[in-house]
Design an enzyme around this catalytic site. Structure first.
Site, short mmCIF file in Angstrom:
data_model
loop_
_atom_site.label_atom_id
_atom_site.label_comp_id
_atom_site.label_asym_id
_atom_site.label_seq_id
_atom_site.Cartn_x
_atom_site.Cartn_y
_atom_site.Cartn_z
N ASP A 101 1.03 -1.04 0.33
CA ASP A 101 0.05 0.43 -0.41
C ASP A 101 0.55 1.28 0.08
O ASP A 101 1.24 1.53 0.71
CB ASP A 101 -0.43 0.16 1.05
CG ASP A 101 -2.18 1.42 1.28
OD1 ASP A 101 -2.08 1.44 0.16
OD2 ASP A 101 -2.11 1.69 2.37
N GLU B 223 -1.46 -1.13 -4.29
CA GLU B 223 -2.48 -0.72 -4.73
C GLU B 223 -2.64 0.70 -5.63
O GLU B 223 -1.23 0.36 -5.97
CB GLU B 223 -2.70 -0.18 -3.42
CG GLU B 223 -4.74 0.60 -2.83
CD GLU B 223 -5.19 0.50 -1.98
OE1 GLU B 223 -4.73 -0.48 -0.95
OE2 GLU B 223 -5.61 1.65 -1.00
N ASP C 4 -2.66 0.68 7.49
CA ASP C 4 -1.05 0.62 6.24
C ASP C 4 -1.14 -1.18 6.09
O ASP C 4 -0.81 -1.46 5.34
CB ASP C 4 0.08 1.81 6.31
CG ASP C 4 -0.36 2.98 7.05
OD1 ASP C 4 -1.39 3.45 5.67
OD2 ASP C 4 -0.26 3.57 8.01
#
Lengths: 182, 182
Positions: free
Chosen positions: A7, A69, A141
Site C-alpha cells: 500500500d 494498491e 497501512d
C-alpha cells in the site's frame, strides 16, 4: 505461492506477506516503511528509503509475486504528484527485484476482504485479522497491504489464474480515479 | 564538475550531460529514454525501462551531480499521477546511483537558459544549441534536460555554491504547481 502486498504512500508505505497453501491463507509478515525521519524537502532521499525498504523486504521474504494498491487521485494535485512519485519508487523496487506486479484498487481490495467496496478502515483491519487468524488487528497501512495480497490470492487460487489476473489488473491500471469512500 | 540533467516523462525522458570547466560549459552527451515500445498498460515495466536507462547513463558518464526538472501539475489528475510515477522512478535511479539531486522548475530553467520564463520550446532549443556551441539544436526533451543541467551550472560556479543551491532547490521542491506557460 507467496504474495507481497504493498500500500504505497510517501510518508508511510504498508507491506504484507502471505502464503497461499491450497485454499488456506497464511500470514507471514507485515509492517510499514516510514520516511518520516527524512526531512520534508528531501524527496529523493525519501524515495530511496522506500526503494531500499521494499528491496530489503523482497530479499528477506522472497515472494513469488507482488500486488500493489492503485492509489486514489487526491483532490490536491501536488499531493497526487507526491503520491505518484512514492508509488513509482515502490513499483520500480518490485520490478528491479524481478517480481511480477499486479495492481488492484482499494475498492477491489475492500470487496475481496470485506465483501463490499464501502468498508471502513476498521472493518478492513478486522476482516484481515479474521482471514489470517491474527491475534490482533494490524495497523491500517499494514492491513491495507495484507488486504491487497489477499485480493491477489482470491483472484486466482492457481498460478495460471494468478497470471491471467495480473494481466487483467494491468489492463485496467489506467483507471486511477476512485470515489470518496477511502 | 559534470552534471546530468533530467527532464522526466513516462513516454519520453530527456537527459543531458555537460561539463563545467571554469566558466565554460562543455557538451558531453544528450538523448532520450523512451518507453513507447512497452505496452501502455505495463506501468511497472515502463518504470523499469526508465530506472535501467538512467542507471546506465549514470554509469557511463559518471556525473558528479544530477538536476531534475520539477514537473508541472497537469490538468488531468490521472496524467499527473502517471507523470509522478515516472519522476519517482527517475529520482530513485539517481539516488541509487549515489548522485546528489537538485530540482528546478521549467520556469527557472527558461530564465537561466533564455533569460525569461515564458520562452517557447524552440527558443530553449536554440539557446541550448548556442550556449553549448552545438552544430544543431537538440530535440525538445534533450534540450530541456540540457537546460536543467545548465541551470544547475549557472546557480553556482563553484562546488560549494552548487552544494548550497542543491539544498535551496530541495527546500522549494514542495512547489510543484506551475503556470500555463509550459
Amino acid at each position: 505461492m507467496r504474495i507481497l502486498g504493498i500500500d504505497p504512500g510517501l510518508q508511510t508505505t504498508g507491506f504484507g506477506v502471505i502464503d497461499i497453501d491450497g485454499h488456506a491463507l497464511r500470514y507471514v509478515a507485515s509492517g510499514t516503511i516510514t520516511t518520516r525521519r527524512v526531512a520534508q524537502g528531501e524527496l529523493p532521499a525519501r524515495l530511496k528509503v522506500l526503494f531500499d525498504g521494499i528491496t530489503e523486504i523482497a530479499e528477506r521474504y522472497k515472494p513469488d509475486s507482488a500486488a500493489v494498491e492503485i492509489v486514489f487521485v487526491n483532490v490536491n494535485p501536488q499531493s497526487t504528484l507526491l503520491l505518484g512519485q512514492a508509488r513509482g519508487a515502490c513499483l520500480t523496487a518490485l520490478v528491479m527485484s524481478q517480481l511480477p506486479v499486479a495492481e488492484y484498487t482499494a475498492l477491489q481490495m475492500k470487496q475481496a476482504v470485506a465483501g463490499h467496496g464501502r468498508a471502513a478502515k476498521a472493518q478492513v483491519q478486522e476482516m484481515v485479522k479474521r482471514l489470517l487468524q491474527l491475534p490482533g488487528a494490524p495497523g491500517s497501512d499494514a492491513a491495507d497491504a495484507l488486504g491487497i495480497a489477499i485480493t491477489h490470492a482470491h483472484v486466482g487460487s492457481s498460478m495460471e489464474r494468478l497470471g491471467r489476473a495480473a494481466v487483467l489488473a494491468r489492463t485496467t491500471s489506467g483507471m486511477y480515479r476512485q470515489g470518496r469512500t477511502r
